[in-house]
Design an enzyme around this catalytic site. Structure first.
Site, PDB file in Angstrom:
ATOM      1  N   PHE A  23       7.981  -1.562  -6.864  1.00 63.12           N
ATOM      2  CA  PHE A  23       9.398  -1.941  -6.931  1.00 63.12           C
ATOM      3  C   PHE A  23       9.936  -1.829  -8.344  1.00 63.12           C
ATOM      4  CE2 PHE A  23       7.966  -4.318  -3.255  1.00 63.12           C
ATOM      5  CZ  PHE A  23       9.037  -4.237  -2.376  1.00 63.12           C
ATOM      6  N   ASP A  24      11.105  -1.261  -8.467  1.00 60.19           N
ATOM      7  CA  ASP A  24      11.963  -1.594  -9.583  1.00 60.19           C
ATOM      8  C   ASP A  24      12.423  -3.031  -9.361  1.00 60.19           C
ATOM      9  OD1 ASP A  24      13.984  -1.305 -11.710  1.00 60.19           O
ATOM     10  OD2 ASP A  24      15.356  -1.437 -10.013  1.00 60.19           O
ATOM     11  N   CYS A  25      12.680  -3.757 -10.444  1.00 57.87           N
ATOM     12  CA  CYS A  25      13.120  -5.142 -10.284  1.00 57.87           C
ATOM     13  C   CYS A  25      14.616  -5.304 -10.489  1.00 57.87           C
ATOM     14  CB  CYS A  25      12.361  -6.048 -11.263  1.00 57.87           C
ATOM     15  SG  CYS A  25      12.792  -7.797 -11.089  1.00 57.87           S
ATOM     16  N   THR A  28      17.399  -3.872  -8.113  1.00 60.19           N
ATOM     17  CA  THR A  28      16.820  -3.776  -6.772  1.00 60.19           C
ATOM     18  C   THR A  28      16.532  -5.163  -6.207  1.00 60.19           C
ATOM     19  OG1 THR A  28      15.812  -1.660  -7.403  1.00 60.19           O
ATOM     20  CG2 THR A  28      14.962  -2.738  -5.408  1.00 60.19           C
ATOM     21  N   LYS A 164      11.374   3.489 -18.195  1.00 66.35           N
ATOM     22  CA  LYS A 164      11.868   4.465 -17.222  1.00 66.35           C
ATOM     23  C   LYS A 164      13.244   4.945 -17.665  1.00 66.35           C
ATOM     24  CE  LYS A 164      11.693   1.400 -13.950  1.00 66.35           C
ATOM     25  NZ  LYS A 164      11.816   0.704 -12.647  1.00 66.35           N
TER      26      LYS A 164
END
Length: 250
Positions: A23-25, A28, A164
Protein backbone atom coordinates in the site's frame (compact mmCIF):
# COMPACT_ATOMS: atom_id res chain seq x y z
CA UNK A 1 -24.70 -3.96 -3.09
CA UNK A 2 -22.72 -1.34 -1.18
CA UNK A 3 -23.00 2.09 -2.88
CA UNK A 4 -19.19 2.38 -3.13
CA UNK A 5 -19.20 -0.98 -4.90
CA UNK A 6 -21.00 0.19 -8.03
CA UNK A 7 -19.45 -0.69 -11.36
CA UNK A 8 -15.71 -0.73 -10.59
CA UNK A 9 -13.36 -1.46 -13.44
CA UNK A 10 -11.92 -4.79 -12.35
CA UNK A 11 -10.40 -5.72 -15.69
CA UNK A 12 -9.56 -9.41 -15.64
CA UNK A 13 -7.76 -9.29 -12.30
CA UNK A 14 -8.14 -12.43 -10.19
CA UNK A 15 -7.98 -11.04 -6.66
CA UNK A 16 -7.52 -14.54 -5.22
CA UNK A 17 -4.24 -14.97 -7.13
CA UNK A 18 -2.33 -12.79 -4.64
CA UNK A 19 -1.24 -13.38 -1.07
CA UNK A 20 0.13 -9.91 -0.23
CA UNK A 21 -0.88 -6.30 -0.81
CA UNK A 22 1.54 -3.39 -0.76
CA UNK A 23 0.00 0.00 0.00
CA UNK A 24 0.80 3.58 -0.54
CA UNK A 25 -0.32 5.31 2.65
CA UNK A 26 -0.77 9.06 2.07
CA UNK A 27 -3.57 9.68 -0.37
CA UNK A 28 -4.69 6.04 -0.23
CA UNK A 29 -5.18 5.24 3.48
CA UNK A 30 -4.57 8.64 5.06
CA UNK A 31 -6.21 11.79 3.66
CA UNK A 32 -3.04 13.79 3.08
CA UNK A 33 -4.87 16.46 1.07
CA UNK A 34 -7.07 17.22 4.10
CA UNK A 35 -4.02 17.19 6.37
CA UNK A 36 -1.96 19.51 4.18
CA UNK A 37 -4.87 21.84 3.40
CA UNK A 38 -5.66 22.21 7.10
CA UNK A 39 -2.30 23.99 7.46
CA UNK A 40 -1.63 25.70 4.14
CA UNK A 41 -5.23 26.63 3.28
CA UNK A 42 -5.68 29.08 6.19
CA UNK A 43 -2.13 30.40 5.59
CA UNK A 44 -2.95 31.12 1.94
CA UNK A 45 -6.24 32.86 2.73
CA UNK A 46 -4.55 35.13 5.27
CA UNK A 47 -2.62 36.50 2.29
CA UNK A 48 -5.24 36.13 -0.45
CA UNK A 49 -8.85 35.30 0.54
CA UNK A 50 -9.61 34.15 -3.02
CA UNK A 51 -7.24 31.16 -2.81
CA UNK A 52 -9.02 27.82 -2.43
CA UNK A 53 -7.64 24.64 -0.89
CA UNK A 54 -7.43 23.19 -4.40
CA UNK A 55 -5.37 26.18 -5.58
CA UNK A 56 -2.80 25.71 -2.86
CA UNK A 57 -2.71 21.91 -3.16
CA UNK A 58 -1.93 22.16 -6.88
CA UNK A 59 0.86 24.65 -6.18
CA UNK A 60 2.13 22.47 -3.35
CA UNK A 61 2.16 19.27 -5.45
CA UNK A 62 4.88 20.37 -7.85
CA UNK A 63 7.03 21.81 -5.08
CA UNK A 64 6.89 18.71 -2.89
CA UNK A 65 7.72 16.45 -5.84
CA UNK A 66 10.77 18.61 -6.62
CA UNK A 67 11.96 18.61 -3.00
CA UNK A 68 11.68 14.82 -2.74
CA UNK A 69 13.46 14.30 -6.05
CA UNK A 70 16.30 16.67 -5.17
CA UNK A 71 16.70 15.50 -1.54
CA UNK A 72 16.18 11.73 -1.50
CA UNK A 73 17.55 11.23 2.03
CA UNK A 74 15.84 14.23 3.64
CA UNK A 75 13.38 13.22 6.36
CA UNK A 76 9.80 13.78 5.25
CA UNK A 77 9.12 16.21 8.09
CA UNK A 78 11.94 18.42 6.77
CA UNK A 79 10.74 17.94 3.19
CA UNK A 80 7.29 19.21 4.18
CA UNK A 81 8.83 22.36 5.64
CA UNK A 82 10.88 23.01 2.49
CA UNK A 83 7.94 22.24 0.18
CA UNK A 84 5.80 24.75 2.09
CA UNK A 85 8.49 27.44 1.80
CA UNK A 86 8.74 26.82 -1.96
CA UNK A 87 4.94 26.89 -2.29
CA UNK A 88 4.98 30.28 -0.61
CA UNK A 89 7.51 31.50 -3.16
CA UNK A 90 5.37 30.10 -6.00
CA UNK A 91 2.28 31.93 -4.74
CA UNK A 92 4.22 35.06 -3.82
CA UNK A 93 3.54 35.00 -0.08
CA UNK A 94 5.97 34.53 2.84
CA UNK A 95 6.07 31.38 4.97
CA UNK A 96 7.44 31.86 8.47
CA UNK A 97 9.57 29.22 10.15
CA UNK A 98 6.73 28.60 12.62
CA UNK A 99 4.29 28.02 9.74
CA UNK A 100 6.73 25.68 7.99
CA UNK A 101 7.29 23.78 11.24
CA UNK A 102 3.52 23.40 11.70
CA UNK A 103 3.26 21.52 8.40
CA UNK A 104 6.45 19.57 9.10
CA UNK A 105 5.05 18.18 12.33
CA UNK A 106 1.49 17.63 11.11
CA UNK A 107 1.67 14.09 9.65
CA UNK A 108 0.46 12.25 12.79
CA UNK A 109 -2.61 14.54 12.82
CA UNK A 110 -3.62 13.79 9.23
CA UNK A 111 -6.93 11.91 9.26
CA UNK A 112 -7.54 8.42 7.92
CA UNK A 113 -10.14 8.18 5.17
CA UNK A 114 -13.51 7.18 6.58
CA UNK A 115 -13.32 3.70 5.06
CA UNK A 116 -9.67 2.83 5.75
CA UNK A 117 -10.02 1.08 9.11
CA UNK A 118 -12.94 -1.11 8.03
CA UNK A 119 -11.38 -1.93 4.65
CA UNK A 120 -7.97 -2.83 6.09
CA UNK A 121 -9.61 -5.15 8.63
CA UNK A 122 -11.31 -7.01 5.76
CA UNK A 123 -8.16 -7.15 3.63
CA UNK A 124 -6.09 -8.41 6.58
CA UNK A 125 -8.24 -11.55 6.59
CA UNK A 126 -7.02 -12.47 3.10
CA UNK A 127 -3.52 -11.00 2.61
CA UNK A 128 -0.30 -9.98 4.26
CA UNK A 129 -0.21 -6.18 4.31
CA UNK A 130 2.88 -4.15 3.40
CA UNK A 131 3.43 -0.37 3.51
CA UNK A 132 5.55 1.36 0.83
CA UNK A 133 5.32 5.01 1.82
CA UNK A 134 6.95 8.39 1.18
CA UNK A 135 7.32 9.22 4.84
CA UNK A 136 9.68 8.85 7.78
CA UNK A 137 9.24 6.20 10.45
CA UNK A 138 8.03 8.60 13.14
CA UNK A 139 5.36 10.09 10.88
CA UNK A 140 4.07 6.69 9.84
CA UNK A 141 3.92 5.48 13.44
CA UNK A 142 1.36 8.22 14.12
CA UNK A 143 -0.65 7.28 11.05
CA UNK A 144 -0.50 3.58 11.86
CA UNK A 145 -2.30 4.21 15.14
CA UNK A 146 -5.15 5.80 13.17
CA UNK A 147 -5.37 2.83 10.80
CA UNK A 148 -5.79 0.30 13.65
CA UNK A 149 -4.19 -2.62 11.81
CA UNK A 150 -0.87 -4.40 12.16
CA UNK A 151 1.08 -4.25 8.92
CA UNK A 152 3.30 -7.23 8.26
CA UNK A 153 6.10 -5.11 6.78
CA UNK A 154 6.73 -1.37 6.63
CA UNK A 155 9.04 0.27 4.08
CA UNK A 156 9.40 4.03 4.40
CA UNK A 157 11.43 6.48 2.36
CA UNK A 158 13.63 6.85 5.44
CA UNK A 159 14.39 3.11 5.31
CA UNK A 160 15.07 3.07 1.56
CA UNK A 161 16.90 6.40 1.16
CA UNK A 162 14.72 7.69 -1.68
CA UNK A 163 11.16 8.72 -2.45
CA UNK A 164 8.65 7.35 -4.92
CA UNK A 165 8.47 7.52 -7.92
CA UNK A 166 12.17 6.60 -7.74
CA UNK A 167 12.49 3.02 -9.09
CA UNK A 168 14.72 2.21 -6.10
CA UNK A 169 11.66 2.15 -3.86
CA UNK A 170 10.02 -0.52 -6.00
CA UNK A 171 13.27 -2.48 -6.17
CA UNK A 172 13.27 -2.48 -2.36
CA UNK A 173 9.69 -3.73 -2.41
CA UNK A 174 10.62 -6.48 -4.89
CA UNK A 175 13.49 -7.61 -2.63
CA UNK A 176 11.14 -7.76 0.34
CA UNK A 177 8.58 -9.71 -1.69
CA UNK A 178 11.26 -12.21 -2.67
CA UNK A 179 12.39 -12.61 0.94
CA UNK A 180 8.79 -13.22 2.05
CA UNK A 181 7.97 -15.59 -0.82
CA UNK A 182 5.49 -13.19 -2.47
CA UNK A 183 7.19 -12.87 -5.87
CA UNK A 184 4.45 -12.97 -8.50
CA UNK A 185 1.77 -12.87 -5.79
CA UNK A 186 2.06 -9.22 -4.72
CA UNK A 187 -0.50 -6.57 -5.72
CA UNK A 188 0.18 -2.84 -5.24
CA UNK A 189 -2.73 -0.69 -4.03
CA UNK A 190 -2.46 3.08 -4.40
CA UNK A 191 -4.17 6.34 -5.29
CA UNK A 192 -1.30 8.14 -7.02
CA UNK A 193 -0.61 7.40 -10.65
CA UNK A 194 2.48 9.65 -10.43
CA UNK A 195 4.08 8.22 -7.28
CA UNK A 196 2.94 4.63 -7.58
CA UNK A 197 1.27 3.25 -10.68
CA UNK A 198 3.72 4.56 -13.29
CA UNK A 199 6.83 3.19 -11.49
CA UNK A 200 4.98 0.01 -10.41
CA UNK A 201 4.12 -0.73 -14.03
CA UNK A 202 7.77 -0.17 -15.01
CA UNK A 203 8.66 -2.71 -12.30
CA UNK A 204 6.09 -5.21 -13.69
CA UNK A 205 4.11 -5.01 -10.48
CA UNK A 206 0.31 -5.28 -10.96
CA UNK A 207 -1.70 -2.50 -9.41
CA UNK A 208 -5.12 -1.50 -8.12
CA UNK A 209 -6.00 2.18 -8.44
CA UNK A 210 -7.98 3.55 -5.50
CA UNK A 211 -9.30 6.59 -7.35
CA UNK A 212 -10.05 8.81 -4.36
CA UNK A 213 -10.60 11.83 -6.63
CA UNK A 214 -13.01 10.05 -9.00
CA UNK A 215 -15.68 12.67 -8.33
CA UNK A 216 -13.40 15.73 -8.63
CA UNK A 217 -11.47 17.14 -11.59
CA UNK A 218 -7.71 17.68 -11.55
CA UNK A 219 -4.88 16.07 -9.62
CA UNK A 220 -4.90 18.03 -6.34
CA UNK A 221 -1.80 17.40 -4.22
CA UNK A 222 -0.62 14.64 -6.58
CA UNK A 223 1.32 15.73 -9.67
CA UNK A 224 0.09 14.87 -13.15
CA UNK A 225 1.61 11.43 -13.89
CA UNK A 226 3.14 12.71 -17.11
CA UNK A 227 2.67 9.29 -18.70
CA UNK A 228 -0.20 7.06 -19.70
CA UNK A 229 -0.73 4.16 -17.34
CA UNK A 230 -3.69 1.82 -16.96
CA UNK A 231 -3.78 0.03 -13.60
CA UNK A 232 -5.07 -3.53 -13.60
CA UNK A 233 -8.22 -2.52 -11.70
CA UNK A 234 -9.85 0.65 -10.43
CA UNK A 235 -12.16 1.29 -7.47
CA UNK A 236 -13.59 4.58 -6.14
CA UNK A 237 -12.70 3.75 -2.53
CA UNK A 238 -10.70 1.29 -0.47
CA UNK A 239 -13.91 -0.21 0.91
CA UNK A 240 -15.19 -0.91 -2.60
CA UNK A 241 -11.96 -2.81 -3.26
CA UNK A 242 -12.24 -4.67 0.05
CA UNK A 243 -15.79 -5.73 -0.74
CA UNK A 244 -14.66 -7.01 -4.16
CA UNK A 245 -11.92 -9.02 -2.44
CA UNK A 246 -14.45 -10.46 0.00
CA UNK A 247 -16.72 -11.51 -2.87
CA UNK A 248 -13.82 -13.00 -4.83
CA UNK A 249 -12.70 -15.16 -1.92
CA UNK A 250 -16.28 -16.12 -1.04
Amino acid sequence: MHPDHAAPDTGTLDLTAYDALSFDCYGTLIDWEAGIAAVIGPWARRHDPSLTDEDVLVAYAANEAAVLRENPTMLYSAALREAFRRTGATLGHPVTEAEAAELGGSVPAWPAFDDSVEALAILKEHYRLIILSNVDRAGFAGSNRRLQVEFDDILTAEDIGSYKPNPANFRALARLAEERGHTGRLLHVAQSLFHDHVPAREADLPGVWINRRHDRPGWGATPDPGATVTPDAEYPSLLAFAHAVQEAFD
